[in-house]
Structure formats: structure tokens, C-alpha cells
Design an enzyme around this catalytic site. Structure first.
Site, PDB file in Angstrom:
ATOM      1  N   CYS A 128      -1.489   9.349   3.695  1.00  0.00           N
ATOM      2  CA  CYS A 128      -1.643   9.109   2.347  1.00  0.00           C
ATOM      3  C   CYS A 128      -2.806  10.025   1.843  1.00  0.00           C
ATOM      4  O   CYS A 128      -2.958   9.625   0.126  1.00  0.00           O
ATOM      5  CB  CYS A 128      -1.096   7.400   2.253  1.00  0.00           C
ATOM      6  N   GLU A 165       0.962  -1.273  -0.191  1.00  0.00           N
ATOM      7  CA  GLU A 165       0.446  -0.021  -0.367  1.00  0.00           C
ATOM      8  C   GLU A 165       0.919   1.086   0.273  1.00  0.00           C
ATOM      9  O   GLU A 165       1.705   1.629   1.453  1.00  0.00           O
ATOM     10  CB  GLU A 165      -1.007  -0.300   0.974  1.00  0.00           C
TER      11      GLU A 165
HETATM   12  P1  NAP Z   1       9.087   4.576   3.871  1.00  0.00           P
HETATM   13  O1  NAP Z   1      10.128   5.138   3.254  1.00  0.00           O
HETATM   14  O2  NAP Z   1       8.480   4.326   2.355  1.00  0.00           O
HETATM   15  O3  NAP Z   1       8.782   4.080   5.137  1.00  0.00           O
HETATM   16  C1  NAP Z   1       7.641   2.856   4.637  1.00  0.00           C
HETATM   17  C2  NAP Z   1       8.707   1.931   5.801  1.00  0.00           C
HETATM   18  O4  NAP Z   1       9.685   1.192   4.688  1.00  0.00           O
HETATM   19  C3  NAP Z   1       9.810   2.156   6.424  1.00  0.00           C
HETATM   20  O5  NAP Z   1       9.652   0.707   7.643  1.00  0.00           O
HETATM   21  C4  NAP Z   1      10.988   2.266   6.003  1.00  0.00           C
HETATM   22  O6  NAP Z   1      12.312   1.578   7.042  1.00  0.00           O
HETATM   23  C5  NAP Z   1      10.979   0.824   5.140  1.00  0.00           C
HETATM   24  N1  NAP Z   1      11.460   0.929   4.268  1.00  0.00           N
HETATM   25  C6  NAP Z   1      12.588   1.527   3.519  1.00  0.00           C
HETATM   26  N2  NAP Z   1      13.610   0.753   2.755  1.00  0.00           N
HETATM   27  C7  NAP Z   1      13.053  -0.002   2.531  1.00  0.00           C
HETATM   28  C8  NAP Z   1      13.348  -0.824   2.063  1.00  0.00           C
HETATM   29  N3  NAP Z   1      14.899  -1.145   1.213  1.00  0.00           N
HETATM   30  N4  NAP Z   1      13.707  -2.320   2.248  1.00  0.00           N
HETATM   31  C9  NAP Z   1      12.472  -2.625   3.228  1.00  0.00           C
HETATM   32  N5  NAP Z   1      12.225  -1.939   3.556  1.00  0.00           N
HETATM   33  C10 NAP Z   1      12.786  -0.102   3.673  1.00  0.00           C
HETATM   34  O7  NAP Z   1       7.080   5.384   3.923  1.00  0.00           O
HETATM   35  P2  NAP Z   1       7.419   6.173   5.129  1.00  0.00           P
HETATM   36  O8  NAP Z   1       8.177   7.877   4.786  1.00  0.00           O
HETATM   37  O9  NAP Z   1       7.516   6.048   6.328  1.00  0.00           O
HETATM   38  O10 NAP Z   1       5.378   6.827   5.036  1.00  0.00           O
HETATM   39  C11 NAP Z   1       4.894   7.157   3.638  1.00  0.00           C
HETATM   40  C12 NAP Z   1       4.211   7.247   3.197  1.00  0.00           C
HETATM   41  O11 NAP Z   1       3.766   6.036   2.877  1.00  0.00           O
HETATM   42  C13 NAP Z   1       3.626   8.349   2.090  1.00  0.00           C
HETATM   43  O12 NAP Z   1       4.177   7.757   0.688  1.00  0.00           O
HETATM   44  C14 NAP Z   1       2.282   7.218   2.438  1.00  0.00           C
HETATM   45  O13 NAP Z   1       1.041   8.142   1.028  1.00  0.00           O
HETATM   46  C15 NAP Z   1       2.682   6.223   2.038  1.00  0.00           C
HETATM   47  N6  NAP Z   1       1.657   5.663   3.041  1.00  0.00           N
HETATM   48  C16 NAP Z   1       0.612   5.197   2.682  1.00  0.00           C
HETATM   49  C17 NAP Z   1      -0.437   4.832   3.003  1.00  0.00           C
HETATM   50  C18 NAP Z   1      -1.517   3.411   2.290  1.00  0.00           C
HETATM   51  O14 NAP Z   1      -2.643   2.624   2.734  1.00  0.00           O
HETATM   52  N7  NAP Z   1      -1.974   3.123   0.981  1.00  0.00           N
HETATM   53  C19 NAP Z   1      -1.106   4.649   4.797  1.00  0.00           C
HETATM   54  C20 NAP Z   1       0.407   4.972   5.245  1.00  0.00           C
HETATM   55  C21 NAP Z   1       1.669   5.880   4.386  1.00  0.00           C
HETATM   56  P3  NAP Z   1      13.333   2.299   7.900  1.00  0.00           P
HETATM   57  O15 NAP Z   1      12.318   3.842   8.487  1.00  0.00           O
HETATM   58  O16 NAP Z   1      13.941   2.465   8.347  1.00  0.00           O
HETATM   59  O17 NAP Z   1      13.528   3.231   6.222  1.00  0.00           O
END
Ligand code: NAP
Length: 523
Positions: free
Chosen positions: A327, A293
Site C-alpha cells: 500500500c 485502512e
Molecule cells: P481487498 O480486495 O479489498 O481485500 C481485502 C480483504 O477484504 C480480503 O480479506 C477480502 O477477502 C475481503 N473482502 C472482499 N470483499 C469483501 C466484502 N464484500 N466484505 C467483507 N470483506 C471483503 O484488498 P486486497 O487485494 O486483499 O489488498 C490490497 C489492497 O489493500 C490495496 O488496495 C492496498 O493498498 C491495501 N492495503 C492497505 C494497507 C494500509 O495499511 N492502508 C495495508 C495493506 C494493503 P477475499 O480475499 O475473500 O476477497
């Protein structure tokens, strides 16, 4: 349907949120904050393969409204620990998967009971580590409980499925089995709700899991792991593998024993996970399932036949609630030219009432953004926006030690502009003028995302067309585009917004189950 539990669960109801304008709730919230402050700076160990571990490599989690304040210190997993976590989740899966569904359901409900009994404490952690205001924090904690209660009830259904057609002389059935060892990768923006929903769904379905929490909110994850223990989940049913996504993430996703990955986060990370997981490794005997997601660039259309006051309120709440870091946040307002100037005047006046400050202060509507790097990136987008449109509100950082940014509105933006197309994930709203309803709908759909959207209009024909043509996973009519409720608004998006798994909906648990058909010839 045969009953799964000895004690039937009452019909699902959403958890009520607390009203912090009531003096007794505001006082209790302040007291909860005082209590948790005593634990700031505590060290948290990893929880891997049923035991605590220290690595000495510490991640300091800080308060976004006061970055000098360390909320929790977390031992970071090495790649070896990540490897061990998956190996053990795989090894323990056969035993855990035989835990009766009734017991798993009871534990899921117990998670909700424990969080409910410590609700203000969890609210206070969200205020301190994620920079949420009290109402936003309480909505997050309530949603976590809703996920537990809802998925518990859904599991009853899958544990006792509807009969299939019976062939003469046979007993035919279809049952649902869990998948195996899974990796849970949540974001920081709903640090309790999303992590709880993703984890409890997988566990109640009978899978073992490794949780890789966001590096921005590891303390809330550690508190959640304590709740899973207290609720009775066996020590080896889950691991908490704190560490940076870029170092341990790949190990977890690529591991040959990983059966599924449940991810919520940005588009780029989701796509990378999807790509890595798709490549079979030596010895792998399944296609890994990926639930991803991802981001959004959510639009609200304000039609010439809209109630403008209501539209302005909906846009402001959707754009600036939790600093635009949802999001589902409205980052594009598309307004019919017939009401454009009037809408902008009203919008400007409303945004002027939005207060920015420490989130524990009930007077603040907006708190800080999550980190210094998020603040930098958002301010860079604002600078781009200044070239792409006309700033009518905000446009700068807001005062204070924390990561504060003014609620920013940039008008007269072209639909091809970067601030109209790219997810900024902060308090920045782009406003574009549409010639008519058709033009507005075309602009709304001119996006690689498709998560949420809203239409404000009194015209039934336009509403009918939006239901058909607005290409988003969650469409709202004459209301804001944030605030999806578990059970009522199953959540997930189209296009680059993800796999549309519909969290909080009746099909969600199917992501963590595989059906098995059994035909027995009668003797
Ligand atoms: P993110 O930077 O993509 O990180 C999400 C998770 O992925 C974190 O736990 C992060 O860990 C981990 N991660 C990063 N690089 C990775 C890799 N190479 N392999 C595996 N895991 C990895 O997103 P965010 O900044 O936390 O959240 C914001 C984003 O989430 C926005 O784009 C928002 O729209 C989206 N979101 C979507 C929904 C939905 O339901 N569609 C809901 C909420 C949020 P680290 O923190 O250690 O980097």
C-alpha cells in the site's frame, strides 16, 4: 502507574531481520522450504465457535510463482458458519473480557515467541503462498512479532491508566473496557504481519474476534490460528472463518452482534464495509466501529536539489519491492524538470538491474504478482499507460509459469492520467515532470489517497514545506516511502487511504477499547 505484569517486559525493540546473503541463513532458508513442502496440499478445517468444521467446499491456495502447485486446501465457510462465528464470539465475550490484562499480555508476547522460534518456517510459507522473496518475507514475519510485542506493552499502559483529576470527597478514575465481538478482515499483501497486528491488538484489548482471512493467503492464516491456540488464547476467543469476502463478508459485517470491524484492503471494499456497517439492524444497540485502512497512490518528489543517486535507489526500492504490491509502494515519481532527463537515465539503468524470477531464488529481486487476475489487471493498466506516456522500462509480462511481470516505468505522464491517479498495485511506476517544487507538491497532493509520500531534497526550506504541505499519513524525507517500522513510524493514511488508525503506534489500541469514567463518593 501500577505494574500490570509480575514480570516487567523489557523496552520494546524491533525484531532484527535475517541477512540472506550469509550462506548459513540461505542454507537454513532452503531447508525450511524443503520442510514445509512436505505439507503442501494439506487440508485445513474451519475453526469456528471453539471447534473444527469441514464443509467439503474447498478453496485451493496456489503458489503464485508456480500456480500448478497447491499450497493448501481450505474448507470454505458457509453463511451459516459466518453467522455462528459472530453469535459465539458475542456469547463468549463477557467471559473472555474478564481475562486479566496481565494474562492477555502474556499470551500476546507468547505469540511473538512462537513465531520467532519458527521464523524461517513462516518465511517459507510467505515465499510459497504470497510470492515474497526471502528478505520481504522475513520483514513481514518480523513485523508480525513487532506488533505483538508492541501492543502487549501498550496494553500495559491502558490497563493501568494515568490518574484523572480528583474531586474533593470522591475517588475518580477512567478505565478502558474492550468493545465486544469484532471482525478482522486483512489483505493478502502482508498476510502474516497485518493479520497478526489486527488480531492481536483486538485480543490483547479483551475483545473476541472472527478472522476472515484473504482468499489468496488462507494457509498463512491457518498457521497463525495454530499459533494463537498454542499461545494459550481460549478456543472461543477467536474463529477462523475462511471464505470469500463477497459471500461471508457481508454476513459478518452486517450481523447485529458485530461490535466492530477492523479492515485493511482496497478502497472499494473498505467503503462498502463502512456503508454496510453504518446501517443499524433490528435489535442492534451500538454504532459499529469501523477501522478501515485502504489503498494508496504514493508519490516520491525528486527536487532539483536532491542527491539523485540516492533518490533513484529510493524510488526503485519503493516501486518494485514485493512487486509494487505494498500500500506504501511508490507508484508516482514527480521529478523537477531541471533534473528530469538525468533522473530518467539513472532510473532506467537501475531498473535494468532488477531481476525477476522465483522468489525462493536469492538472485531474484522481484517475484510474481499474487494471482492471474492481478496479473491481468496490471497488464491492462500497462496498456493504458502506453497511451498515456512513454515506456522506458518493462511494459510486458516476464517469462515463467508464474504470474511474473517486468518492472515497468512509464515516463512523461500527465498528472490527470489514469495511471497517475488509480491504484494499480503492481510493478508499474508513472513518472511526471514538474516545473518547480510548488508544482511537484501540487501534483503529489492531487490524489484522492494520502497514505505515504517522500521528498528527496537537500534544501531545508523545501523540507520544512513538505512537512507542512505534503498531505499524507506517513511522510519520509530523503528515504524510501516503504518499510514503516512498528513503534517508529505509526502507519495509516489520509483521505481515501483510510481512517488513519496508525497501526504500530501508541494510539492504535484505542480503536478496540472504550473508556469508562467512574466517580465514587467517599463515605
Ligand atoms: P481487498 O480486495 O479489498 O481485500 C481485502 C480483504 O477484504 C480480503 O480479506 C477480502 O477477502 C475481503 N473482502 C472482499 N470483499 C469483501 C466484502 N464484500 N466484505 C467483507 N470483506 C471483503 O484488498 P486486497 O487485494 O486483499 O489488498 C490490497 C489492497 O489493500 C490495496 O488496495 C492496498 O493498498 C491495501 N492495503 C492497505 C494497507 C494500509 O495499511 N492502508 C495495508 C495493506 C494493503 P477475499 O480475499 O475473500 O476477497
Amino acid at each position: 502507574m501500577t505494574p500490570v505484569l509480575s514480570r516487567p517486559l523489557a523496552a520494546f525493540q524491533n525484531e532484527p531481520v535475517l541477512d540472506f546473503t550469509k550462506p548459513e541463513n540461505a542454507k537454513a532458508a532452503a531447508q525450511a522450504l524443503d520442510r514445509i513442502r512436505a505439507g503442501f496440499g494439506r487440508e485445513y478445517e474451519l475453526w469456528i465457535a471453539g471447534a473444527r468444521h469441514k464443509t467439503g467446499d474447498l478453496l485451493d491456495s496456489t503458489n503464485p510463482s508456480k500456480p500448478s502447485q497447491v499450497v493448501g486446501r481450505h474448507h470454505r465457510a458457509t453463511r451459516e458458519f459466518a453467522h455462528r462465528a459472530i453469535e459465539d464470539a458475542h456469547a463468549y465475550f463477557p467471559e473472555y473480557s474478564r481475562t486479566p490484562a496481565a494474562r492477555r499480555i502474556e499470551m500476546a508476547v507468547r505469540v511473538a515467541e512462537i513465531i520467532r522460534s519458527r521464523k524461517l518456517e513462516f518465511d517459507a510459507w510467505l515465499v510459497s503462498e504470497a510470492g515474497k522473496t526471502w528478505p520481504e518475507a522475513d520483514a513481514d514475519v518480523s513485523e508480525a512479532n513487532d506488533f505483538c510485542e508492541y501492543y502487549a506493552r501498550q496494553m500495559q499502559k491502558f490497563a493501568s491508566p494515568d490518574p484523572v483529576v480528583q474531586m474533593p470527597g470522591e475517588r475518580d478514575e477512567m478505565i478502558y473496557l474492550p468493545l465486544g465481538a469484532g471482525v478482522i478482515i486483512p489483505p493478502w499483501n502482508f498476510p502474516l504481519a497485518i493479520m497478526t497486528g489486527m488480531s492481536v491488538a483486538a485480543l490483547v484489548a479483551g475483545n473476541t474476534i472472527v478472522i476472515k482471512p484473504s482468499s489468496e493467503t488462507p494457509t498463512i492464516a491457518a498457521k497463525f490460528a495454530e499459533v494463537l491456540h498454542e499461545a494459550g488464547f481460549p478456543p472461543r476467543a477467536f474463529s477462523l472463518c475462511t471464505g470469500s469476502g463477497s459471500s461471508v463478508g457481508d454476513v459478518l459485517v452486517e450481523h447485529v452482534k458485530t461490535r466492530f470491524v477492523s479492515f485493511t484492503g482496497s478502497r472499494d471494499v473498505g467503503l462498502r464495509i463502512n456503508e454496510l456497517a453504518a446501517k443499524p439492524r433490528k435489535g442492534q444497540i451500538w454504532i459499529k466501529r469501523v477501522v478501515a485502512e485502504m489503498g494508496g497512490k504514493d508519490a516520491i518528489i525528486v527536487d532539483r536539489e536532491a542527491d539523485l543517486d540516492s533518490a533513484v535507489t529510493g524510488v526503485v526500492q519503493s516501486a518494485f519491492g514485493y512487486q509494487g504490491q505494498k500500500c506504501s509502494a511508490c507508484s508516482r515519481a514527480i521529478v523537477d524538470e531541471a533534473v528530469y532527463d538525468q533522473f530518467l537515465d539513472k532510473l532506467k539503468a537501475k531498473v535494468a538491474t532488477v531481476t525477476v524470477g522465483a522468489p525462493q531464488d536469492p538472485a531474484s529481486y522481484m517475484g510474481p504478482v499474487i494471482s492471474a487476475s492481478a496479473k491481468k489487471s496490471i497488464l491492462e493498466y500497462i496498456e493504458i499507460g502506453k497511451q498515456e506516456g512513454r515506456v522506458i522500462a518493462g511494459g510486458e509480462a516476464a517469462p515463467g509459469e508464474g504470474h511474473f511481470i517486468q518492472p515497468t516505468v512509464i515516463a512523461d505522464v500527465d498528472s490527470k492520467a489514469r495511471i497517475f491517479q488509480e491504484e494499480i498495485f503492481g510493478p508499474v511506476l508513472a513518472v511526471a515532470k514538474a516545473r518547480n517544487f510548488e508544482h511537484a507538491m501540487a501534483m503529489a497532493n492531487d490524489s484522492e489517497y494520502g497514505l505515504t509520500g517522500a521528498l528527496y531534497s537537500k534544501n531545508p526550506e523545501k523540507i520544512r514545506r513538505a512537512r507542512e504541505e505534503f498531505f499524507v499519513g506517513n511522510l519520509y524525507i530523503n528515504r524510501k516511502c516503504t518499510g514503516a517500522m512498528v513503534g517508529a513510524h505509526p502507519f495509516g493514511g489520509f483521505n481515501m487511504s483510510g481512517t488513519d488508525s496508525k497501526a504500530g503506534g501508541p494510539d492504535y489500541l484505542l480503536q478496540f477499547l472504550q473508556p469508562k469514567s467512574i466517580a465514587e463518593k467517599m463515605q
